[in-house]
Motif scaffolding. Sequence first.
Motif, PDB file in Angstrom:
ATOM      1  N   PHE A 107       0.949  -1.257   0.137  1.00  0.00           N
ATOM      2  CA  PHE A 107      -0.188   0.273   0.208  1.00  0.00           C
ATOM      3  C   PHE A 107       0.808   1.256   0.182  1.00  0.00           C
ATOM      4  CE2 PHE A 107      -2.977  -2.971   1.719  1.00  0.00           C
ATOM      5  CZ  PHE A 107      -4.183  -2.351   1.119  1.00  0.00           C
ATOM      6  N   TYR A 108       2.167   1.167   0.585  1.00  0.00           N
ATOM      7  CA  TYR A 108       2.528   2.785   0.743  1.00  0.00           C
ATOM      8  C   TYR A 108       3.957   2.854  -0.003  1.00  0.00           C
ATOM      9  CZ  TYR A 108      -0.315   3.309   4.674  1.00  0.00           C
ATOM     10  OH  TYR A 108      -1.285   3.722   6.081  1.00  0.00           O
ATOM     11  N   GLU A 109       4.683   1.109  -0.826  1.00  0.00           N
ATOM     12  CA  GLU A 109       6.006   1.560  -1.678  1.00  0.00           C
ATOM     13  C   GLU A 109       4.695   1.136  -2.820  1.00  0.00           C
ATOM     14  OE1 GLU A 109       9.362   0.194  -1.043  1.00  0.00           O
ATOM     15  OE2 GLU A 109       8.851  -0.313   1.128  1.00  0.00           O
ATOM     16  N   GLY A 110       3.827   1.395  -3.440  1.00  0.00           N
ATOM     17  CA  GLY A 110       2.950   0.829  -4.138  1.00  0.00           C
ATOM     18  C   GLY A 110       3.844  -0.586  -4.963  1.00  0.00           C
ATOM     19  N   LEU A 111       4.119  -1.067  -4.143  1.00  0.00           N
ATOM     20  CA  LEU A 111       4.570  -2.803  -5.305  1.00  0.00           C
ATOM     21  C   LEU A 111       3.031  -3.700  -5.431  1.00  0.00           C
ATOM     22  CD1 LEU A 111       7.867  -3.432  -3.374  1.00  0.00           C
ATOM     23  CD2 LEU A 111       7.315  -2.574  -5.365  1.00  0.00           C
ATOM     24  N   THR A 112       3.244  -4.196  -6.394  1.00  0.00           N
ATOM     25  CA  THR A 112       2.227  -5.557  -6.865  1.00  0.00           C
ATOM     26  C   THR A 112       2.471  -6.604  -5.114  1.00  0.00           C
ATOM     27  OG1 THR A 112       4.054  -6.690  -7.883  1.00  0.00           O
ATOM     28  CG2 THR A 112       2.564  -4.987  -8.927  1.00  0.00           C
ATOM     29  N   GLU A 113       1.400  -7.629  -5.300  1.00  0.00           N
ATOM     30  CA  GLU A 113       1.918  -8.530  -4.799  1.00  0.00           C
ATOM     31  C   GLU A 113       2.965  -9.360  -5.304  1.00  0.00           C
ATOM     32  OE1 GLU A 113      -2.526 -10.244  -5.058  1.00  0.00           O
ATOM     33  OE2 GLU A 113      -3.378  -9.265  -3.768  1.00  0.00           O
ATOM     34  N   GLU A 114       3.023  -9.872  -6.222  1.00  0.00           N
ATOM     35  CA  GLU A 114       4.099 -10.763  -7.152  1.00  0.00           C
ATOM     36  C   GLU A 114       5.533 -10.020  -5.971  1.00  0.00           C
ATOM     37  OE1 GLU A 114       6.101 -12.037 -10.604  1.00  0.00           O
ATOM     38  OE2 GLU A 114       3.751 -11.453 -11.082  1.00  0.00           O
ATOM     39  N   GLU A 115       5.940  -8.853  -6.255  1.00  0.00           N
ATOM     40  CA  GLU A 115       7.035  -7.929  -6.294  1.00  0.00           C
ATOM     41  C   GLU A 115       7.806  -8.234  -4.784  1.00  0.00           C
ATOM     42  OE1 GLU A 115       7.427  -4.446  -9.497  1.00  0.00           O
ATOM     43  OE2 GLU A 115       5.859  -3.820  -7.432  1.00  0.00           O
ATOM     44  N   VAL A 116       5.963  -7.989  -3.967  1.00  0.00           N
ATOM     45  CA  VAL A 116       6.003  -8.057  -2.199  1.00  0.00           C
ATOM     46  C   VAL A 116       6.923  -9.138  -1.962  1.00  0.00           C
ATOM     47  CG1 VAL A 116       4.959  -7.708  -0.878  1.00  0.00           C
ATOM     48  CG2 VAL A 116       4.491  -6.376  -1.736  1.00  0.00           C
ATOM     49  N   GLY A 117       6.188  -9.967  -2.970  1.00  0.00           N
ATOM     50  CA  GLY A 117       6.742 -11.419  -2.769  1.00  0.00           C
ATOM     51  C   GLY A 117       8.203 -12.207  -3.176  1.00  0.00           C
ATOM     52  N   LYS A 118       8.530 -11.587  -4.038  1.00  0.00           N
ATOM     53  CA  LYS A 118       9.922 -11.545  -4.124  1.00  0.00           C
ATOM     54  C   LYS A 118      10.891 -10.854  -3.923  1.00  0.00           C
ATOM     55  CE  LYS A 118       9.469 -11.811  -9.639  1.00  0.00           C
ATOM     56  NZ  LYS A 118       9.094 -11.576 -10.493  1.00  0.00           N
ATOM     57  N   ARG A 119      10.365 -10.059  -3.059  1.00  0.00           N
ATOM     58  CA  ARG A 119      11.173  -9.687  -1.659  1.00  0.00           C
ATOM     59  C   ARG A 119      11.219  -9.761  -0.519  1.00  0.00           C
ATOM     60  NH1 ARG A 119      10.632  -2.977  -0.532  1.00  0.00           N
ATOM     61  NH2 ARG A 119      11.196  -3.151  -2.881  1.00  0.00           N
ATOM     62  N   LEU A 120      10.668 -10.081  -0.366  1.00  0.00           N
ATOM     63  CA  LEU A 120      10.137 -11.542   1.565  1.00  0.00           C
ATOM     64  C   LEU A 120      10.311 -12.842   1.231  1.00  0.00           C
ATOM     65  CD1 LEU A 120       6.686  -9.843   2.917  1.00  0.00           C
ATOM     66  CD2 LEU A 120       9.410  -8.879   3.208  1.00  0.00           C
ATOM     67  N   GLY A 121      10.462 -13.277  -0.528  1.00  0.00           N
ATOM     68  CA  GLY A 121      10.831 -14.587  -0.537  1.00  0.00           C
ATOM     69  C   GLY A 121       9.844 -15.756  -0.589  1.00  0.00           C
ATOM     70  N   VAL A 122       8.558 -14.871  -0.437  1.00  0.00           N
ATOM     71  CA  VAL A 122       7.440 -15.538  -0.528  1.00  0.00           C
ATOM     72  C   VAL A 122       6.321 -15.713  -1.558  1.00  0.00           C
ATOM     73  CG1 VAL A 122       7.042 -15.583   2.147  1.00  0.00           C
ATOM     74  CG2 VAL A 122       6.211 -13.701   0.570  1.00  0.00           C
ATOM     75  N   SER A 123       5.578 -16.274  -2.177  1.00  0.00           N
ATOM     76  CA  SER A 123       4.890 -16.838  -3.288  1.00  0.00           C
ATOM     77  C   SER A 123       3.634 -15.513  -3.201  1.00  0.00           C
ATOM     78  CB  SER A 123       4.028 -17.915  -2.668  1.00  0.00           C
ATOM     79  OG  SER A 123       3.090 -18.242  -2.012  1.00  0.00           O
ATOM     80  N   LYS A 124       3.485 -14.772  -4.065  1.00  0.00           N
ATOM     81  CA  LYS A 124       2.259 -13.769  -3.795  1.00  0.00           C
ATOM     82  C   LYS A 124       0.917 -14.655  -3.252  1.00  0.00           C
ATOM     83  CE  LYS A 124      -0.813 -11.814  -7.349  1.00  0.00           C
ATOM     84  NZ  LYS A 124      -1.184 -12.243  -9.719  1.00  0.00           N
ATOM     85  N   SER A 125       0.830 -15.871  -3.357  1.00  0.00           N
ATOM     86  CA  SER A 125      -0.811 -16.093  -2.736  1.00  0.00           C
ATOM     87  C   SER A 125      -0.211 -16.019  -0.955  1.00  0.00           C
ATOM     88  CB  SER A 125      -1.188 -17.471  -3.263  1.00  0.00           C
ATOM     89  OG  SER A 125       0.053 -18.637  -2.651  1.00  0.00           O
ATOM     90  N   THR A 126       0.808 -16.264  -0.552  1.00  0.00           N
ATOM     91  CA  THR A 126       1.317 -15.896   0.899  1.00  0.00           C
ATOM     92  C   THR A 126       1.290 -14.298   0.943  1.00  0.00           C
ATOM     93  OG1 THR A 126       2.848 -17.880   0.655  1.00  0.00           O
ATOM     94  CG2 THR A 126       3.170 -15.749   2.381  1.00  0.00           C
TER      95      THR A 126
END
Length: 106
Positions: free
Chosen positions: A57-76
């Motif tokens: 919400f604040y950095e505007g990343l997509t779910e996929e980008e958030v997942g990559k950054r955190l090392g988890v899947s998009k569904s997680t």
Amino acid sequence: MGNRIVSFDALENILGQSDNGKESTNLGNLRAAKAVLRSALSQELTARQLECVSLYFYEGLTEEEVGKRLGVSKSTVCRHLQKAKLRLSKAIGYGETARQFFPKEY
């Protein structure tokens, strides 16, 4: 999760001023809502939920980008965001209910 939210800081900038430049009557309610949201973010979310909310919400990343950054899947990421929204909705609802029982000076 196709919807994006606007931060309360941005809303304050948009709604905090009336057309004639004087302070809007919405500003007090907006500041109160902002305080409740900040409190709920810090007290109601797990560390991972807060990371996902911040990145999405604040950095505007997509779910996929958030997942990559955190090392988890998009569904997680999607599950963390859904749970965070549910927790925040409940916390904000409790805050609104409590506000109805206190005099305005509090």
